[in-house]
Scaffold this motif. Structure first.
Motif, PDB file in Angstrom:
ATOM      1  N   ASP A 122      41.483  14.036  -6.258  1.00  0.00           N
ATOM      2  CA  ASP A 122      40.741  14.795  -5.146  1.00  0.00           C
ATOM      3  C   ASP A 122      40.720  14.047  -3.909  1.00  0.00           C
ATOM      4  O   ASP A 122      39.907  14.322  -3.108  1.00  0.00           O
ATOM      5  N   GLN A 123      41.833  13.209  -3.523  1.00  0.00           N
ATOM      6  CA  GLN A 123      41.782  12.350  -2.461  1.00  0.00           C
ATOM      7  C   GLN A 123      41.944  13.299  -1.250  1.00  0.00           C
ATOM      8  O   GLN A 123      42.887  14.263  -1.150  1.00  0.00           O
ATOM      9  N   ILE A 124      41.280  12.971  -0.180  1.00  0.00           N
ATOM     10  CA  ILE A 124      41.390  13.502   1.140  1.00  0.00           C
ATOM     11  C   ILE A 124      42.517  13.156   1.947  1.00  0.00           C
ATOM     12  O   ILE A 124      42.608  12.051   2.367  1.00  0.00           O
ATOM     13  N   ILE A 125      43.569  13.682   2.205  1.00  0.00           N
ATOM     14  CA  ILE A 125      44.798  13.299   2.975  1.00  0.00           C
ATOM     15  C   ILE A 125      44.633  13.645   4.561  1.00  0.00           C
ATOM     16  O   ILE A 125      44.300  14.853   4.721  1.00  0.00           O
ATOM     17  N   VAL A 126      44.501  12.594   5.342  1.00  0.00           N
ATOM     18  CA  VAL A 126      44.207  12.790   6.675  1.00  0.00           C
ATOM     19  C   VAL A 126      45.791  13.001   7.450  1.00  0.00           C
ATOM     20  O   VAL A 126      46.867  12.107   7.004  1.00  0.00           O
TER      21      VAL A 126
END
Length: 543
Positions: A35-39
């Motif tokens: 569920d990592q948020i990718i910038v």
């Protein structure tokens, strides 16, 4: 350590690590369902939204029930005179929290992991033990605050409310499965709920705006007990566990591993933290202003005046109800409940990161939460049963003071790590920032030591025990103070290791670093994401 490069880039993007530090080409965790948020790798202010979230989780520690307790007493006893402490502490908190975020962004390791790599096994264990005490001390106000809120809203006895707070673990587990973004939105919603409640209270109380502004910008410590309450305010604002928490929360974002990407991440995290801490600052100012206005009102009856002399969270409800009306009391109860429950979440995560970082040990979140909560429930329940709500209120003040005294053992390592060029490279603290932060840290330590020594001496002089017992207690107490000072001196004077954990490739010569030259773990940290927020389908665990 093994480096896995990303396609189209010569820079290392991910470094896997195992508990025994052996070399491996396997990723730390299978990330097919993270569920990592990718910038996005772009230059745009739209990226700020991707960074929003950690600051609000951190800001909860600045508006937890411990803060409300000390804020209420500050307003009741000294009206608006201690508001400047909140302003100074909030400004210091922004600088310190930004440094914690920068440490995680630049190095890819959070503060507890740096401590494990930097200090000897004995020193590392002592620092872990102190951090665990800080987390329990932080959890005590959350337990008592939630119990008071249940009493205000549903007339549940305080001691039963203390027991019921253990059920918050179930709520936490229910929230975790929905992912990091939804949790951050929930925390932000709770923060603004607390803000709305207290800003509505301001409308009821109508404090004098000129006196409030004067209290914010004219420092003064008048009256008996002002110094102790100021230390409690400071301890409730700048908490040691928050430094570990913030440096780890930023690792939930997968940022572009470039000079521009890292600089942008540091800048946007500071902006996001500033916004969240500004909301927390306004809430604290509102609590003190409401308390100051109500307890210094000319139409208080004798019973309300007595409550103001020894004001706690529970008495505040009845005081607001009598002076401002029933809805004022309900608003306070809702704000307190939201504060206690949201603080539970951040306290649990801080405990997870501390245990994982110092000991390289990870527990299932519900086990970790129950252990911490049980350690907090025992003293809270004992005091609530024996001393009632007044005793529970005093326990909150004691817990806040413990946090203040323990702050140097997290703050000094943070200052030293972020001032180390071998760890931070081009992102090392500037000379001005280093000077400001060391001055802030020194003032905190000096105030704590002064209060500790003077308070202990007064306790000995005014106690009714025999002279022999006084001498024995004096020797024991001053020996403890010497150990406390020696521990701080060790952290301040000890030189950092020469080895670097720098992952931001800020110079052309660094871009050719080999696997053996990189020491530590790199962003993205999917292990942090999955430890923090386990998914519905657990990722495959690797040996």
């Amino acid at each position: 350590m093994a480096v896995t490069g990303s396609s189209g880039s010569g820079q290392p993007q991910f470094i896997s690590s195992s508990g025994n530090q052996s070399l491996s080409n396997s990723p730390l965790i299978d990330t097919t369902n993270t569920d990592q948020i990718i910038v996005p790798d772009r230059t745009s202010w739209k990226n700020l939204f991707a960074y929003m979230g950690p600051g609000f989780l951190v800001s909860i520690a600045y508006i937890d029930p411990g803060n409300f307790e000390t804020d209420l007493q500050s307003g009741a006893q000294f009206k608006y005179e201690l508001l400047w402490i909140i302003l100074v502490a909030s400004c210091a908190a922004l600088v310190i929290q930004s440094m914690a975020a920068n440490l995680g962004v630049v190095t890819g390791k959070h503060l507890a992991e740096h401590c494990r790599a930097e200090y000897s096994r004995v020193s590392n264990f002592i620092l872990w033990f102190i951090a665990e005490i800080a987390i329990v001390a932080c959890d005590i106000p959350e337990v008592i605050g939630t119990a008071f809120a249940l009493n205000m809203l549903f007339n549940i006895p305080v001691w039963i409310g203390v027991l019921l707070t253990g059920l918050s673990t179930l709520m936490l587990l229910a929230l975790q499965q929905y992912g990091v973004r939804k949790l951050e939105f929930l925390i932000a919603f709770l923060v603004f709920t607390i803000a709305a409640c207290f800003w509505a209270e301001l409308g009821y109380a109508k404090p004098d705006a000129k006196e409030v502004v004067k209290g914010l910008f004219v420092p003064q410590l008048k009256g008996n007990g002002a110094t102790g309450l100021a230390i409690s305010l400071l301890g409730a604002m700048v908490m040691p566990h928050n430094l570990f928490l913030h440096s780890a929360l930023v690792l939930s974002r997968k940022i572009p591993r470039s000079v521009r990407g890292i600089k942008e991440a540091c800048r946007f995290y500071m902006i996001e933290s500033a916004f969240a801490l500004m909301v927390a600052f306004l809430i604290n100012v509102s609590v003190i202003s409401v308390s100051g206005a109500v307890c210094n009102s000319s139409n208080l009856n004798e019973e309300d005046q007595m409550n103001c002399r020894d004001l706690d969270l529970n008495k505040a409800s009845f005081l607001l109800k009598n002076v401002l009306g029933k809805w004022s009391s309900k608003l306070f109860g809702i704000a307190l409940l939201a504060s206690g429950q949201s603080s539970t979440i951040t306290g649990t995560y801080a405990g997870q990161y501390v245990m994982q970082g110092f000991l390289d040990l990870r527990l299932t979140p519900w086990i970790r939460n129950m252990l911490t909560r049980c350690l907090a429930i025992v003293p809270s329940l004992t005091v609530a049963v024996i001393g009632g709500s007044a005793g529970a209120g005093k326990l909150i003040i004691i817990a806040s003071m413990i946090l203040s005294f323990e702050l140097p053992f997290a703050l000094v390592p943070l200052l030293k790590f972020t001032s180390s060029k071998t760890k931070m490279g081009a992102h090392v603290n500037s000379s001005m920032i280093s000077a400001i932060t060391w001055i802030i840290g020194s003032l905190i330590m000096i105030i704590n030591i002064y209060y500790l020594i003077t308070g202990f001496i007064k306790l000995l002089l005014h106690s009714d025990i025999e002279i022999v017992a006084k001498v024995f207690l004096g020797m024991l107490g001053f020996s403890g103070m010497a150990v406390y000072l020696a521990g701080i001196a060790y952290l301040v004077l000890r030189k950092n290791k020469e080895g670097t954990h720098l992952l931001a490739l800020t110079a052309p010569e660094n871009q050719q670093m080999t696997n053996e030259q990189v020491n530590g773990s790199s962003l993205p940290r999917e292990d942090i994401v999955n430890m923090q927020l386990p998914q519905r389908s657990s990722p495959e665990e690797l040996d």
